[in-house]
Design an enzyme around this catalytic site. Structure first.
Site, PDB file in Angstrom:
ATOM      1  CD  GLU A  25      -5.971  -0.401   8.535  1.00 18.06           C
ATOM      2  OE1 GLU A  25      -5.001  -0.053   8.256  1.00 18.06           O
ATOM      3  OE2 GLU A  25      -7.256   0.096   8.410  1.00 18.06           O
TER       4      GLU A  25
ATOM      5  CB  SER B 201       4.318  -0.806  11.974  1.00 16.79           C
ATOM      6  OG  SER B 201       3.882  -0.009  12.075  1.00 16.79           O
TER       7      SER B 201
ATOM      8  CE  LYS C 188      -0.039   3.788   4.950  1.00 14.08           C
ATOM      9  NZ  LYS C 188      -0.038   4.013   6.261  1.00 14.08           N
TER      10      LYS C 188
ATOM     11  N   GLY D  63       2.263   3.448  10.964  1.00 16.55           N
ATOM     12  CA  GLY D  63       2.920   4.554  10.947  1.00 16.55           C
ATOM     13  C   GLY D  63       3.510   5.059  12.233  1.00 16.55           C
TER      14      GLY D  63
ATOM     15  CG  ASN E 116      -1.652   1.141   1.376  1.00 17.05           C
ATOM     16  OD1 ASN E 116      -1.896   2.115   0.336  1.00 17.05           O
ATOM     17  ND2 ASN E 116      -2.137   1.592   2.491  1.00 17.05           N
TER      18      ASN E 116
ATOM     19  CD  GLU F 220      -3.144   5.902   6.597  1.00 16.94           C
ATOM     20  OE1 GLU F 220      -2.329   5.754   7.210  1.00 16.94           O
ATOM     21  OE2 GLU F 220      -3.486   5.796   5.367  1.00 16.94           O
TER      22      GLU F 220
ATOM     23  CG  HIS G  72      -5.943   2.039   5.235  1.00 18.80           C
ATOM     24  ND1 HIS G  72      -5.598   3.170   6.123  1.00 18.80           N
ATOM     25  CD2 HIS G  72      -5.041   1.172   5.075  1.00 18.80           C
ATOM     26  CE1 HIS G  72      -4.379   2.967   6.572  1.00 18.80           C
ATOM     27  NE2 HIS G  72      -3.955   2.040   5.667  1.00 18.80           N
TER      28      HIS G  72
END
Length: 275
Positions: free
Chosen positions: A174, A218, A17, A180, A15, A104, A102
């Site tokens: 996730e 991560s 991003k 991150g 991914n 985010e 996701h």
């Protein structure tokens, strides 16, 4: 003859991003493609790229063992939705996967359970495989709610897409607190949540046991092997490490070793031999 049990084939999915540039994309994809060309790996590999790079990705990866896809899709088939991209549009660029829900997107764009479910359904209608993300915040984990949160998120999506074909979706766990931040769930913690998700899938029919569940918190070369050897972790959704060819290749190789070890274990089990 030894009969090998049907296994869930591991999937390593990058991914990117909001990263990328035409020049660096080419170097990255060519390096990964070259590695797959020179190695026979028992895993599936793909990348989910920003929409402007789908054409370049298609041109560079067509004819290879790599698949590609996008990071989001509209909940609508078409219409007056300025700035959105439909599933049919993604399919025209040869996309196989699309990430939906996701953390985010949920946090920064206010995506609700209904929105995530509608996006997953649009993806399936267009012949894409939605990679449905679920995960808990640090507050939810500390409150002992992690398993219930992810089960609820998964059930919300399954209510939209059904469970007739387990290959229609991929699940990605996730842990929000590990994205991150450089932190990662321990292998034991990750396996526990994956097992809970597996149990939730089983409640929707035996066939759903073949649905793949990826870990997406991560994951790095130094922790990939331990995570990918867990019984219910079927691969990885990789963020930052997917932007570095050597790191991404290292994780692919870890998945390959884990898949090969699992195959050997199943052969021994089927033969009636104690490992």
């Amino acid at each position: 003859m030894i009969e090998v049990l049907k296994m869930r084939r591991k999937l390593v999915l990058g991914n990117w991003k909001m990263h990328g540039a035409i020049g660096t994309n080419a170097q990255l994809l060519q390096a990964i493609r070259q590695h797959l060309t020179t190695s026979s790996l028992p895993v599936d590999v793909g990348v989910c790229v920003p929409a402007p790079y789908l054409s370049q990705t298609r041109d560079l990866l067509t004819g290879s063992d790599m698949k590609w896809g996008a990071q989001d899709v509209s909940a609508h088939a078409k219409g007056a939705f300025t700035g959105e991209i439909s599933a049919a549009m993604l399919a025209e660029f040869g996309s196989q996967y699309v990430i939906v829900g996701h953390s985010e997107r949920r946090a920064y764009h206010g995506e609700t359970a209904d929105a995530v479910g509608a996006k997953a359904r649009q993806a399936i209608v267009a012949g894409l495989v939605p990679v449905v993300c679920v995960g808990e915040t640090l507050h939810e984990r500390d409150a002992g709610m992690a398993e219930q949160v992810v089960r609820n998120q998964l059930s919300d999506v399954l209510a939209f897409v059904g469970s007739e074909n387990p290959a229609q979706i991929v699940i990605a766990y996730e842990p929000v607190w590990a994205i991150g931040t450089g932190r990662s769930a321990s292998a034991a913690d990750a396996q526990a949540i994956h097992a809970a998700l597996r149990a939730c899938l089983s409640e929707h029919g035996e066939a759903m046991n073949q649905t793949r569940i990826l870990y997406g918190g991560s994951i790095k070369p130094n922790n990939a092997h331990e995570l990918l050897t867990c019984a219910d972790i079927d691969g990885a959704l990789i963020g930052g490490a997917s932007l570095v060819a050597s790191d991404f290749i290292s994780i692919i190789d870890s998945a390959s070793r884990a898949a090969s070890a699992s195959t050997v274990s199943d052969e021994v089990f089927d033969a009636g031999v104690k490992p």
